[in-house]
Design a protein around this motif. Sequence first.
Motif: not given
Length: 124
Positions: A51, A55, A57, A68, A70-72, A78-79
Amino acid sequence: QVQLVESGGGLVQAGDSLRLSCAASGRTFTSSAMGWFRQAPGKEREFVAAISWLSITYYVDSVKGRFTISRDNAKNTVYLQMNSLKPEDTAIYYCAASRGPLRNYDPALAYDYWGQGTQVTVSS
């Protein structure tokens, strides 16, 4: 000191889901690319997903539609949500981060920081 710590791995059955997390510390990664790689026994480490700092991907074909990323940025985390897991997804999963933006996201050499890995085992 920069650290990436993965969590969330485990033993599941085919068709199940897992969510991997990678918590980063030691610096902010707001402008960095974050990625997930995996390495199965006897195989080379392979790119799974990445990512960008915007954001955007990227995925390896074998996980598209199932995984999937994702990041926060507020949590510097990161997930990787993994659904419909298959036995061939069994591997050690590594989190990686770059110092800055990347042009190419799949080469492992593009990343500067690595976690220790978390084991994912999918039984048939």
